[in-house]
Write an enzyme that holds these catalytic residues in place. Structure first.
Site, short mmCIF file in Angstrom:
data_model
loop_
_atom_site.label_atom_id
_atom_site.label_comp_id
_atom_site.label_asym_id
_atom_site.label_seq_id
_atom_site.Cartn_x
_atom_site.Cartn_y
_atom_site.Cartn_z
CD GLU A 86 13.22 0.12 8.87
OE1 GLU A 86 13.78 1.07 9.46
OE2 GLU A 86 13.82 -0.91 8.54
CD GLU A 101 10.15 12.17 11.78
OE1 GLU A 101 9.04 11.68 12.04
OE2 GLU A 101 11.02 11.57 11.13
CB CYS A 158 12.93 8.31 8.39
SG CYS A 158 13.95 7.36 7.28
N GLY A 165 2.87 3.77 13.71
CA GLY A 165 3.58 2.53 14.08
C GLY A 165 3.10 1.98 15.42
CE LYS A 219 -1.80 2.82 2.74
NZ LYS A 219 -1.66 4.10 2.01
CB SER A 264 4.25 8.86 11.60
OG SER A 264 3.00 8.21 11.58
CB THR A 265 6.86 7.32 16.08
OG1 THR A 265 8.20 7.24 15.54
CG2 THR A 265 6.83 6.65 17.44
#
Ligand code: NAD
Length: 497
Positions: A276, A407, A310, A259, A202, A255-256
């Site tokens: 990641e 970030e 990243c 994730g 995706k 993104s965290t």
């Protein structure tokens, strides 16, 4: 000379001609190539493009012009289920294929990406806003390299995992972000295919185009139907893929925050997971470094791809004695960076990927300005149309400030100082992330000592943002787990007895 039709699928804006020796003559600039972009794409499922079950499409825009690039299908849970079913059906034959034959398919993909390099580069730049120089010289060649590298492993897995009997994991759901669209697809697909898995990919909603062009390559090289399926859509589509029964592994780059949601959704399930995620990477400049090289390294670290990276070196730590010299040279260099038309090969900083991302960056700039550190932005105009942010930095930043902790994912640098190597390491590690780091010094012993104490998945020494298919990439802490690239990248797609 005779005017003749283009020899490839690309349409050349300046008329192509055949010279006296019968060779094609092209206009020299890569931006003269117009890739063959369809006005509308369906999902790529079971080896063919299919209409979305609910019949919905959405537009992908060029962030530099705000004009539509193409329309793509909006993936529903039913589309995802169909793609997973196709991948599951294809799995027994693909995983049973002699490994050398699997490798040949992957080599063919790599070669076709190389052959279509210019078209893919232009498409990537139009869809995502990155400078053509980067798409052409970094993203597309590296995407080919990842397929070449992993193709080579396909028939050598028993040597890679000696005595361990490697087997495919099964059907892999792979979700990728918008900052390196084709390259991230290559990072995910190439090792998965080499290890005998089948995939449902995706792409990100703002940059679906090159994944769909890759699907056309799969068609051309006659990759068996269902081995790779591509479903386009936004977060809901990704979520449906994560939760779809029949998926054996999820590989996510993004993104965290997303994730964390995925890790929560999969907790207690038998699905394998690699993540990641984001970063806030330190770039440390010691006073014995070559200052001019370090300044280039800072620029490459944070302004490459508009800072949509990243592992961007978004926190620079400069040893106190050289701070003024570094910052003054850095500002001079930032003033030379050309911001504008991403299709111009002289452009250094392209468009911000989306209106939303620009709004996020602007919020951080506002926050930084209110925080009390000194803001500086390169002078110059940006085009009226499109989403732009000129390269900027904050000086005298406190480590506790939001712009030093979170970030931003834009061309925004936080400059801080340190006195001793110990303090540099302590400040660099003072982050919830652990993706990458850079060290600039003339002293080999300092390099090894500092690198061994940094909690980062990748540490670059006197360079920054260099990638190679043979080298594992991945993070610690909130930057995720699992590695992509190298032998480690194959491990994520194999079950070992
Ligand atoms: P994002 O997390 O918003 O989206 C990433 C992908 O996940 C997209 O395809 C999106 O549609 C999908 N998605 C969104 N919500 C989802 C959900 N609930 N379930 C499943 N899928 C979902 O991130 P982004 O804004 O596209 O990308 C930027 C982020 O990616 C940054 O944080 C960056 O650091 C990170 N990134 C990390 C790496 C790495 O290798 N560590 C590489 C590139 C980007």
């Amino acid at each position: 000379m005779t005017t003749a039709p283009s020899p490839s699928r690309a349409e050349v804006i300046a008329p192509a001609t055949i010279d006296a020796s019968g060779l094609w003559e092209y206009a020299p600039a890569p931006e003269s190539v117009r890739p063959a972009i369809k006005p509308r794409y369906g999902h790529y499922i079971g080896g063919t493009f299919v209409e979305p079950i609910e019949g919905k499409h959405f537009t992908s825009f060029n962030p530099a012009t705000e004009e539509p690039v193409t329309e793509v299908a909006e993936g529903s849970a039913a589309d995802v289920a169909r793609a997973v079913e196709a991948a599951r059906e294809a799995l027994p034959a693909w995983s049973a294929l002699p490994a050398i034959e699997r490798g040949k398919y992957i080599f063919r993909i790599a070669r076709r990406i190389q052959e279509m390099g210019r078209e893919l580069a232009v498409a990537e730049t139009m869809d995502g806003g990155k400078p053509i120089r980067e798409s052409r010289d970094v993203d597309i060649p590296l995407a080919a390299q990842y397929f070449f590298y992993n193709a080579g492993w396909a028939d050598k897995l028993p040597y890679a995992f000696a005595g361990r009997n490697p087997k495919p994991v099964g059907v892999c759901g792979q979700i990728i972000p918008w900052n390196f669209p084709l390259l991230m697809a290559a990072w995910k697909l190439a090792p998965a295919l080499a290890c005998g898995n089948t995939c449902v990919l995706k792409p990100a909603e703002t940059t679906p185009l090159t994944a769909l062009m890759l699907a056309e390559i799969f068609d051309e090289i006659e990759l068996p139907a269902g081995v790779v399926n591509i479903v386009t859509g936004a977060g809901d589509t990704g979520e449906a893929l994560v939760n779809q029964p029949g998926v054996d592994k999820i590989a996510f780059t993004g993104s965290t925050s997303v994730g964390k949601k995925i890790a929560t959704a999969l907790a207690g399930s038998s699905k394998k997971l690699t993540l990641e995620l984001g970063g806030k990477s330190p770039n440390i400049i010691f006073e014995d470094a070559s200052i001019d090289q370090a300044v280039e390294g800072i620029v490459q670290g944070i302004y490459f791809n508009q800072g949509h990276v990243c592992c961007a070196g978004s926190r620079v730590f400069v040893q106190e004695g050289i701070k003024d010299e570094v910052v003054s040279k850095l500002k001079r260099r930032m003033g030379q960076l050309r911001v504008g038309d991403p299709l111009d090969k002289n452009t250094d900083i392209g468009a911000i990927n989306s209106e939303d991302q620009l709004a996020t960056i602007d919020r951080y700039l506002e926050c930084g300005m209110q925080g009390g550190s000194d803001f500086w932005q390169a002078p110059g105009e940006v085009p009226e149309q499109g989403h732009w942010c000129k390269p900027c930095l904050f000086e005298n930043v406190q480590p506790s400030e939001v712009i030093a902790r979170e970030e931003i994912f834009g061309p925004v640098l936080a400059v801080m100082t340190f006195r001793t190597p110990k303090e540099a390491i302590q400040r660099a590690n003072n982050t919830p992330y652990g993706l990458a780091a850079g060290i600039w010094t003339d002293k080999g012993s300092k390099i090894f000592d500092t690198a061994s104490k940094l909690k980062a998945g990748v540490v670059w020494l006197n360079t920054y943002n260099k990638f190679d298919a043979a080298s594992p990439f991945g993070g610690f802490k909130e930057s995720g787990f699992g590695r992509e690239g190298g032998l480690h990248g194959l491990r994520a797609y194999t079950n070992l007895d």
